[in-house]
Design an enzyme around this catalytic site. Structure first.
Site: not given
Ligand SMILES: Cc1ncc(C[n+]2csc(CCOP(=O)(O)OP(=O)(O)O)c2C)c(N)n1
Ligand SMILES: [Mg+2]
Length: 528
Positions: A34-35, A37, A56, A286, A404
């Protein structure tokens, strides 16, 4: 007046950071810019590679697969709070995978931070916690290189994991002094006294069982585990929901995979008097379960790379150690008492048509896949079928997410393929799972990576339908997935794709896809 050498003051924060990356052997950056970065990449050095992800989660999961397969930290660059926010599910998974990552996100310019500017990341360093090991927004531009160096060392210390640095956009062009890359030895060698006690107990017991987990793979202790199991004639179980493979699954001592369920674990391990857990938590549950954690009369010893696991384990004696050296130390014990070779796994019966089940698909993948190919799996309800029909036989031959959290497998396969360019990578993905990060296909196409994506199309979240039954639901809402055309999704991103809906068309489709090493391919398999 400064007293600085001119050549040191002329170099920028950016120069210093790229020098460090070079010294760390990390010249691939996964990201979505983005701007805030863009200035980091001014005069992008030709020896670096930027891998563009269109979302991302894809960037972080690619870096995760790459980091695990290279055993070096993956670099990620994300756009401020919004880009990091998109990625957080994948950061959670990287944390659970113990995948070392250095994630850098842009921040607005320091001079306008008091005015809460557009794209301002408030409390930036807190945002990814608690799923980063360390995070920071340096107090001054000049502190950025040292912060990134610390982020790298911290990510690489066992237990490995992601770290985060927030960098204001105007920092990159500021001049600063060099930061010397350092060498750190952080692997832990387990307590020799306790290890020799364990070795003695292991040699003296009647019926040992091993439970092997991801740290065996992380610490490259494959040969050591095989040697120790053969020496002691131990039955070897895969730890519940392990993210890596740690033992040849066609070995006569291999007993299968423990369920992520307390009572089932106890049932599987009954009749053993000593349980040696190598590189896994004891145990990953789980579903709710009650009663004992291990069978009555059994003793439990555990070698782990994570002190937290040693602390929360409900039973047994634990040694925190690197697995390779720890298992090596265990091998020095006295001659084991004579034992009969235990029974391994009962082989699954061969399947044939006319039905096209996920089990049949796994069997055919096992038969047709190139030698040395790597499986990356994210197909929840088909994992049992995979365990039964697709044995993983090579070290570092299998990756799945330890958290998971779905959306990892498709991009992780791309990261693994970038790290292991000579091997075929086969991603086995549920139709639902693939949709969390389907944009990864575009990156695979752009990179010309010969990954084969196999989509197991059952048109639903089958794992949740099963859980609905477990919870006694009459009807499980939000679980059907009609109307998704995976070939169209692949072709729309530049990937060759085939749909298979008959068992006799499967082999040809798999053979063609597996033979293509220059481009990614997708095979959509409609299973009954
Ligand atoms: C990010 C995320 N969202 C939701 C879930 C819950 N979940 C677990 S299994 C599953 C179904 C996955 O569907 P699919 O990939 O088609 O595999 P199948 O269950 O059909 O084998 C879902 C949605 C999850 N684990 N992670
Ligand atoms: Mg499905």
């Amino acid at each position: 007046m400064s007293g600085h050498h001119p050549s040191t003051t002329q170099a920028t924060v950016r120069d210093r950071v790229f020098e460090l990356f070079r010294a760390f052997g990390t010249t691939t950056i996964f990201g979505n810019p983005g701007s805030t970065e863009l200035p980091m990449f001014r005069d992008f050095p030709p020896d670096f590679r930027y891998v563009l992800a269109l979302q991302e989660m894809v960037a972080v999961s690619m870096a995760d697969g790459y980091a695990q397969a290279t055993r070096n930290a993956g670099l990620v660059n994300l756009h401020s709070a919004t880009g990091l926010g998109h990625s957080l599910g994948a950061v959670f998974t990287a944390y659970k995978n113990q995948a070392p990552l250095v994630i850098i996100a842009g921040q607005q310019a320091r001079s306008i931070l008091p005015f809460e500017p557009f794209l301002f990341a408030e409390r930036a360093a807190e945002f990814p916690r608690p799923y980063v090991k360390w995070s920071c927004e340096p107090a001054r531009a000049e502190d950025v290189p040292a912060a990134i160096a610390r982020a790298y060392y911290t990510a690489m210390q066992p237990p490995r994991g992601p770290t985060f640095v927030s960098v204001p956009v105007d920092d990159w062009d500021r001049s600063c002094d060099p930061v010397e890359p350092r060498r750190l030895a952080t692997a832990v060698r387990g307590d020799p006294l306790l290890l020799s006690e364990m070795a003695e107990a292991l040699s003296g017991c009647a019926r040992p069982a091993f439970v092997v987990g991801a740290a065996v793979a992380r610490d490259d202790a494959w040969d050591e585990v095989v040697g120790l199991a053969e020496r002691h004639r131990a039955r070897v179980w895969g730890a519940p929901n392990s993210g890596r493979n740690s033992f040849p699954e066609d070995h006569p001592l291999f007993a299968g995979f423990l369920a992520a369920d307390r009572e089932k674990i106890v049932a599987s391990l009954t009749s053993h008097d000593l349980i040696l857990v190598l590189g896994a938590p004891v145990f990953t549950y789980h579903v709710q379960g009650f009663g004992r954690h291990i069978p009555e009369g059994a003793r439990l010893f555990q070698l782990v790379d994570d002190p937290a696991v040693a602390a929360w384990a409900p039973v047994g004696t634990a040694v925190v150690t690197n697995l390779k050296t720890g298992i090596h130390d265990l091998s020095d014990g006295p001659e084991p008492r004579p034992r009969v070779t235990p029974i391994g796994r009962i082989p699954s019966p061969r399947l044939s048509g006319p039905g096209l089940s996920d089990a049949f698909l796994m069997q055919q993948v096992a038969q047709l896949r190139p030698k040395g190919s790597i499986i990356v799996e994210e197909a929840p309800s088909s994992r049992g079928a995979m365990h039964d029909h697709l044995p993983i036989v090579d070290r570092d031959g299998f990756y799945t997410c330890a958290s998971g959290g779905l959306g990892h497998g498709l991009p992780a396969a791309i990261g693994v393929a970038l790290a292991r360019p000579r091997e075929k990578v086969i991603a086995l993905l549920g139709d639902g799972s693939s949709m969390y990060a389907i944009q990864g296909l575009w990156t695979a196409a752009q990179l010309g990576l010969g990954v084969t994506f196999v989509i197991i199309k059952n048109r639903r979240y089958e794992a949740l339908v099963n859980f609905g039954r477990y919870f006694g639901l009459q009807r499980t809402i939000g679980t059907s997935l009609p109307g998704i055309d995976f070939c169209a999704l692949a072709q729309g991103q530049g990937i060759k794709a085939t749909a298979v809906d008959r068992h006799d068309a499967l082999d040809d489709a798999l053979r063609t896809a597996f033979a293509n090493v220059a481009q990614p391919t997708l095979v959509e398999v409609a299973v009954d």
